[in-house]
Write an enzyme that holds these catalytic residues in place. Structure first.
Site, PDB file in Angstrom:
ATOM      1  N   LEU A 245       9.890  -0.928   0.437  1.00 33.84           N
ATOM      2  CA  LEU A 245      10.792  -0.609   1.067  1.00 33.84           C
ATOM      3  C   LEU A 245      11.377   0.261   0.589  1.00 33.84           C
ATOM      4  O   LEU A 245      11.775   1.976   1.328  1.00 33.84           O
ATOM      5  CB  LEU A 245      11.940  -1.936   1.787  1.00 33.84           C
ATOM      6  N   ALA A 246      12.102   0.140  -0.438  1.00 37.18           N
ATOM      7  CA  ALA A 246      12.693   1.374  -1.093  1.00 37.18           C
ATOM      8  C   ALA A 246      11.858   2.873  -1.127  1.00 37.18           C
ATOM      9  O   ALA A 246      12.462   3.611  -1.580  1.00 37.18           O
ATOM     10  CB  ALA A 246      13.120   0.799  -2.610  1.00 37.18           C
TER      11      ALA A 246
ATOM     12  N   GLU B   7       0.801  -1.641   0.046  1.00 38.60           N
ATOM     13  CA  GLU B   7      -0.166   0.044  -0.070  1.00 38.60           C
ATOM     14  C   GLU B   7       1.037   1.424  -0.114  1.00 38.60           C
ATOM     15  O   GLU B   7       1.502   1.328   0.723  1.00 38.60           O
ATOM     16  CB  GLU B   7      -0.855   0.742   1.263  1.00 38.60           C
TER      17      GLU B   7
ATOM     18  N   GLU C  34      -0.795   8.873   5.552  1.00 40.63           N
ATOM     19  CA  GLU C  34      -1.795   9.038   6.591  1.00 40.63           C
ATOM     20  C   GLU C  34      -2.550  10.729   5.780  1.00 40.63           C
ATOM     21  O   GLU C  34      -1.666  11.083   5.315  1.00 40.63           O
ATOM     22  CB  GLU C  34      -1.846   8.810   7.888  1.00 40.63           C
TER      23      GLU C  34
ATOM     24  N   PHE D 100       1.334  13.131  13.804  1.00 36.81           N
ATOM     25  CA  PHE D 100       3.307  12.653  12.923  1.00 36.81           C
ATOM     26  C   PHE D 100       2.989  13.750  12.195  1.00 36.81           C
ATOM     27  O   PHE D 100       3.800  13.797  10.833  1.00 36.81           O
ATOM     28  CB  PHE D 100       3.512  11.806  12.870  1.00 36.81           C
TER      29      PHE D 100
ATOM     30  N   ASN E 283       9.837   3.834   0.367  1.00 33.39           N
ATOM     31  CA  ASN E 283       9.392   4.850   1.432  1.00 33.39           C
ATOM     32  C   ASN E 283      11.483   5.300   1.649  1.00 33.39           C
ATOM     33  O   ASN E 283      11.113   6.445   2.848  1.00 33.39           O
ATOM     34  CB  ASN E 283       9.043   3.871   2.796  1.00 33.39           C
ATOM     35  N   ALA E 284      12.167   4.745   1.575  1.00 30.65           N
ATOM     36  CA  ALA E 284      13.691   4.902   1.694  1.00 30.65           C
ATOM     37  C   ALA E 284      14.043   6.221   1.157  1.00 30.65           C
ATOM     38  O   ALA E 284      14.818   7.235   1.763  1.00 30.65           O
ATOM     39  CB  ALA E 284      14.637   4.029   2.090  1.00 30.65           C
TER      40      ALA E 284
ATOM     41  N   CYS F  15       5.685   4.653   9.214  1.00 31.93           N
ATOM     42  CA  CYS F  15       6.415   3.446   8.484  1.00 31.93           C
ATOM     43  C   CYS F  15       8.068   3.697   7.674  1.00 31.93           C
ATOM     44  O   CYS F  15       8.620   3.406   7.875  1.00 31.93           O
ATOM     45  CB  CYS F  15       5.264   3.424   6.716  1.00 31.93           C
TER      46      CYS F  15
HETATM   47  C1  UDX Z   1       0.469  -1.040   8.365  1.00 27.58           C
HETATM   48  C2  UDX Z   1       0.982  -1.791   7.952  1.00 27.58           C
HETATM   49  O1  UDX Z   1       0.011  -3.110   7.380  1.00 27.58           O
HETATM   50  C3  UDX Z   1       1.647  -2.254   8.157  1.00 27.58           C
HETATM   51  O2  UDX Z   1       2.951  -3.408   8.006  1.00 27.58           O
HETATM   52  C4  UDX Z   1       3.709  -0.823   7.670  1.00 27.58           C
HETATM   53  O3  UDX Z   1       4.208  -0.361   7.903  1.00 27.58           O
HETATM   54  C5  UDX Z   1       2.098   0.036   8.334  1.00 27.58           C
HETATM   55  O4  UDX Z   1       1.421   0.404   7.773  1.00 27.58           O
HETATM   56  P1  UDX Z   1      -1.144  -0.060   9.885  1.00 27.58           P
HETATM   57  O5  UDX Z   1      -2.805  -0.527   9.202  1.00 27.58           O
HETATM   58  O6  UDX Z   1      -1.095   1.296  10.074  1.00 27.58           O
HETATM   59  O7  UDX Z   1       0.087  -1.310   9.221  1.00 27.58           O
HETATM   60  O8  UDX Z   1      -1.670  -0.298  11.129  1.00 27.58           O
HETATM   61  P2  UDX Z   1      -2.493  -0.456  12.718  1.00 27.58           P
HETATM   62  O9  UDX Z   1      -3.305   0.830  12.617  1.00 27.58           O
HETATM   63  O10 UDX Z   1      -1.658  -0.559  13.797  1.00 27.58           O
HETATM   64  O11 UDX Z   1      -3.293  -1.792  12.100  1.00 27.58           O
HETATM   65  C6  UDX Z   1      -2.990  -3.148  12.094  1.00 27.58           C
HETATM   66  C7  UDX Z   1      -3.709  -4.034  13.040  1.00 27.58           C
HETATM   67  O12 UDX Z   1      -4.036  -5.367  12.778  1.00 27.58           O
HETATM   68  C8  UDX Z   1      -4.897  -3.639  14.045  1.00 27.58           C
HETATM   69  O13 UDX Z   1      -6.217  -3.010  14.319  1.00 27.58           O
HETATM   70  C9  UDX Z   1      -4.285  -4.912  14.892  1.00 27.58           C
HETATM   71  O14 UDX Z   1      -5.407  -4.769  16.395  1.00 27.58           O
HETATM   72  C10 UDX Z   1      -4.593  -5.836  13.710  1.00 27.58           C
HETATM   73  N1  UDX Z   1      -3.707  -7.421  14.499  1.00 27.58           N
HETATM   74  C11 UDX Z   1      -2.957  -7.410  14.686  1.00 27.58           C
HETATM   75  C12 UDX Z   1      -4.710  -8.276  14.051  1.00 27.58           C
HETATM   76  O15 UDX Z   1      -5.920  -8.301  13.797  1.00 27.58           O
HETATM   77  N2  UDX Z   1      -4.238  -9.142  14.576  1.00 27.58           N
HETATM   78  C13 UDX Z   1      -2.626  -9.474  14.592  1.00 27.58           C
HETATM   79  O16 UDX Z   1      -2.885 -11.044  14.803  1.00 27.58           O
HETATM   80  C14 UDX Z   1      -2.046  -8.387  14.652  1.00 27.58           C
HETATM   81  C1  UDX Z   2       4.392   7.070   4.054  1.00 23.38           C
HETATM   82  C2  UDX Z   2       4.412   7.159   2.340  1.00 23.38           C
HETATM   83  O1  UDX Z   2       4.057   8.521   1.663  1.00 23.38           O
HETATM   84  C3  UDX Z   2       3.466   6.208   1.718  1.00 23.38           C
HETATM   85  O2  UDX Z   2       3.829   6.274   0.492  1.00 23.38           O
HETATM   86  C4  UDX Z   2       3.587   5.156   2.638  1.00 23.38           C
HETATM   87  O3  UDX Z   2       2.707   3.834   2.394  1.00 23.38           O
HETATM   88  C5  UDX Z   2       3.309   4.965   4.399  1.00 23.38           C
HETATM   89  O4  UDX Z   2       4.227   5.839   4.420  1.00 23.38           O
HETATM   90  P1  UDX Z   2       2.870   8.226   5.678  1.00 23.38           P
HETATM   91  O5  UDX Z   2       3.917   8.369   6.340  1.00 23.38           O
HETATM   92  O6  UDX Z   2       1.591   8.113   5.986  1.00 23.38           O
HETATM   93  O7  UDX Z   2       3.229   7.604   4.236  1.00 23.38           O
HETATM   94  O8  UDX Z   2       2.978  10.160   4.966  1.00 23.38           O
HETATM   95  P2  UDX Z   2       3.839  10.769   4.800  1.00 23.38           P
HETATM   96  O9  UDX Z   2       2.838  11.837   3.928  1.00 23.38           O
HETATM   97  O10 UDX Z   2       4.836  10.299   3.821  1.00 23.38           O
HETATM   98  O11 UDX Z   2       4.678  11.861   5.916  1.00 23.38           O
HETATM   99  C6  UDX Z   2       6.033  11.013   6.349  1.00 23.38           C
HETATM  100  C7  UDX Z   2       6.273  12.150   7.390  1.00 23.38           C
HETATM  101  O12 UDX Z   2       7.300  13.371   6.635  1.00 23.38           O
HETATM  102  C8  UDX Z   2       5.165  13.146   8.527  1.00 23.38           C
HETATM  103  O13 UDX Z   2       6.192  13.193   9.420  1.00 23.38           O
HETATM  104  C9  UDX Z   2       5.597  14.202   7.773  1.00 23.38           C
HETATM  105  O14 UDX Z   2       4.959  15.267   7.874  1.00 23.38           O
HETATM  106  C10 UDX Z   2       7.054  13.818   7.340  1.00 23.38           C
HETATM  107  N1  UDX Z   2       7.628  14.741   6.019  1.00 23.38           N
HETATM  108  C11 UDX Z   2       6.480  14.479   4.908  1.00 23.38           C
HETATM  109  C12 UDX Z   2       8.395  16.429   5.965  1.00 23.38           C
HETATM  110  O15 UDX Z   2       9.469  16.300   6.938  1.00 23.38           O
HETATM  111  N2  UDX Z   2       8.751  16.709   4.555  1.00 23.38           N
HETATM  112  C13 UDX Z   2       8.306  17.038   3.203  1.00 23.38           C
HETATM  113  O16 UDX Z   2       8.027  17.339   2.545  1.00 23.38           O
HETATM  114  C14 UDX Z   2       7.476  15.091   3.514  1.00 23.38           C
END
Ligand code: UDX
Ligand code: UDX
Length: 452
Positions: free
Chosen positions: A221-222, A161, A165, A338, A224-225, A276
């Site tokens: 991973l790449a 994905e 956010e 964040f 996001n990195a 992430c």
């Molecule tokens: C997602 C991705 O899946 C994660 O790998 C990525 O790096 C960040 O985004 P996210 O949806 O943000 O994770 O996580 P979270 O909001 O914590 O939701 C995960 C849900 O899975 C939680 O509601 C938790 O209760 C549930 N869960 C966890 C299960 O249903 N079964 C489990 O064994 C563990």
């Molecule tokens: C990130 C990736 O963008 C998304 O593709 C992946 O699926 C999940 O991880 P997210 O972490 O939800 O998404 O938000 P993002 O908009 O990427 O912001 C991450 C952090 O970087 C935030 O703290 C944001 O404030 C910061 N940010 C972003 C900066 O400091 N400067 C920028 O120019 C952009």
């Protein structure tokens, strides 16, 4: 094969919005989202203005599809049994103990999903990895599934994905690309086709990229990195700007106008946060080390180190301004999320800046329009490493949550999330540290102002 029944395990920031949008776009597919947390399922089934995830536009969609073809349920067994396709969207935090502690992804949640899937499946399934996973995790999932249940065939796909956010719904509607990795076998190709068919309901075919499974896992991973690397690059330069008199916003604009570089992700900040970036880079670093690529590992690790440094440096600037003693200073932290437009505070720089201010004896209040009081308190309890006396901390600090406050009561205002509403505050006479350069463009400031 046409998919008519989907189960998604994990009702979090990824699972909830993603399944809502698929349900909205594909009314003939029944989607059931399950979660190991009954409270979370209860909240998804509860009042529309109190869903567990805040995303602009999400509640409107949930209102349309919940009970039509989108269901939130605690019945994991039946949901798995009835589904042809199962998305795994559980969280994969950084391992806290054992091999790779502090770096590698903890796969226990994914493994527990694989065990459930194996236990309850009595016909063939397509398993879709949505969670961000280290390269070659699919192999591990396959091993568990085959070992635990050899009667049915499991085909594994990787479909990471890319939503961010705060803009999740918009990102899901108008994705830059959809990435689907699978095995190049007849069954693998059939599974890929089934998933492609779902996305082609609203995503142009040219934006759907199919690859082998490992490329797909590593691309996430790449990506996001690389995004985080841009932020660390601009943040490292903002420190140089402070020393030299160059202006970081001017630099950012000038650099971004080069079409080979582009303007996005060059916004200077107190540091990146979120669930992430840090986790995925550390995961990448661990993978490189595992394969003996120490120089490559070191390169990516530096992105995280610069981010940690930026957060510490920002807090130090505030502490140094008052000669290391904030005991007579009333400080309000503006923003705990964040980033703006989310109620998520995972890895938020606010958590770490606030601790450093507390350690310098500041009298702290914490405000955020969306992050609830309990969540702030829980973050403090979980992540403040140097301040152990939790009972004292919560009596010392005033966690306002989204309660209204009177700015007149504070000497110093520290902006850490770029919420629009902070632009409306009258900061007259205050000292303002702006970790987002939110007020940079306000002319004729009648307050003492420190930007990035
Ligand atoms: C997602 C991705 O899946 C994660 O790998 C990525 O790096 C960040 O985004 P996210 O949806 O943000 O994770 O996580 P979270 O909001 O914590 O939701 C995960 C849900 O899975 C939680 O509601 C938790 O209760 C549930 N869960 C966890 C299960 O249903 N079964 C489990 O064994 C563990
Ligand atoms: C990130 C990736 O963008 C998304 O593709 C992946 O699926 C999940 O991880 P997210 O972490 O939800 O998404 O938000 P993002 O908009 O990427 O912001 C991450 C952090 O970087 C935030 O703290 C944001 O404030 C910061 N940010 C972003 C900066 O400091 N400067 C920028 O120019 C952009």
């Amino acid at each position: 094969m046409r998919i008519k029944n989907i189960c998604c395990i994990g009702a979090g920031y990824v699972g909830g919005p993603t399944m809502s949008v698929i349900a909205f776009k594909c009314p003939e597919i029944k989607i059931t989202v399950v979660d190991s947390s009954p409270e979370k399922i209860k909240a998804w089934n509860g009042p529309i203005d109190k869903l567990p995830v805040y995303e602009p536009g999400l509640s409107e969609i949930v209102k349309k599809v919940r009970g039509r073809n989108l269901f939130f349920s605690n019945n994991i067994k039946d949901s798995i049994q009835q589904a042809q396709m199962i998305f795994v969207a559980v969280n994969t935090p950084t391992r806290t103990s054992g091999k790779g502690a502090g770096m590698a992804a903890d796969l226990k949640n994914v493994e527990s999903c694989a065990l459930d899937i194996a236990k309850y499946s009595n016909n063939n399934k397509i398993i879709v990895e949505k969670s961000t996973l280290p390269v070659r995790t699919a192999e591990k999932i396959k091993e568990i599934l085959i070992k635990e249940n050899s009667h049915v065939h499991f085909e594994i796909l990787s479909n990471p994905e890319f939503l961010a956010e705060g803009t999740a719904i918009q990102d899901l509607f108008k994705s830059d690309r959809i990435l689907i990795g699978g095995d190049p076998t007849p069954k693998g190709r059939k599974a890929i086709k089934a998933l492609v068919e779902i996305y082609t309901r609203w995503v142009p075919k040219g934006k759907i990229l199919t690859t082998n499974i490992w490329s797909s896992e590593l691309s996430k991973l790449a990506s996001n990195a690389m995004l985080a690397q841009r932020i660390s690059s601009i943040n490292s330069l903002s420190s140089l700007c402070q020393k030299t008199g160059a202006k970081i916003n001017e630099l950012s604009k000038a650099i971004g106008l080069d079409h080979r570089i582009g303007p996005h992700f060059l916004e200077p900040s107190v540091g990146f946060g979120g669930s992430c970036f840090k986790k995925d880079i550390l995961n990448l670093v661990y993978l490189c080390q595992y394969y003996g690529l120490y120089e490559v590992a070191e390169y990516w690790n530096q992105v995280v180190l610069i981010n940690d440094h930026k957060i510490k440096d920002f807090a130090s600037r505030i502490v140094n301004k008052f000669s290391n003693d904030l005991s007579k200073i009333e400080i309000i932290i503006l923003g705990w999320a964040f980033k703006a437009n989310t109620n998520d505070s995972r890895e938020s720089p606010s958590i770490y800046v606030a601790e450093q201010l507390y350690l310098a004896n500041a009298s702290l209040s914490i405000y955020d329009p969306l992050v609830e009081k309990d969540k702030v308190i829980n973050d403090i309890k979980t992540y403040w490493k140097k301040s152990k006396n939790f009972k004292k901390i919560v009596t010392d600090i005033s966690v306002l949550g989204n309660q209204k406050f009177d700015i007149k009561s504070y000497d110093v205002c520290v902006i850490l999330t770029e919420w629009d509403e902070f632009k409306e505050i009258d900061f007259k006479g205050k000292v303002v540290f702006d970790g987002r350069n939110l007020l940079l463009k306000v002319p004729n400031k009648n307050y003492e102002y420190y930007s990035l």
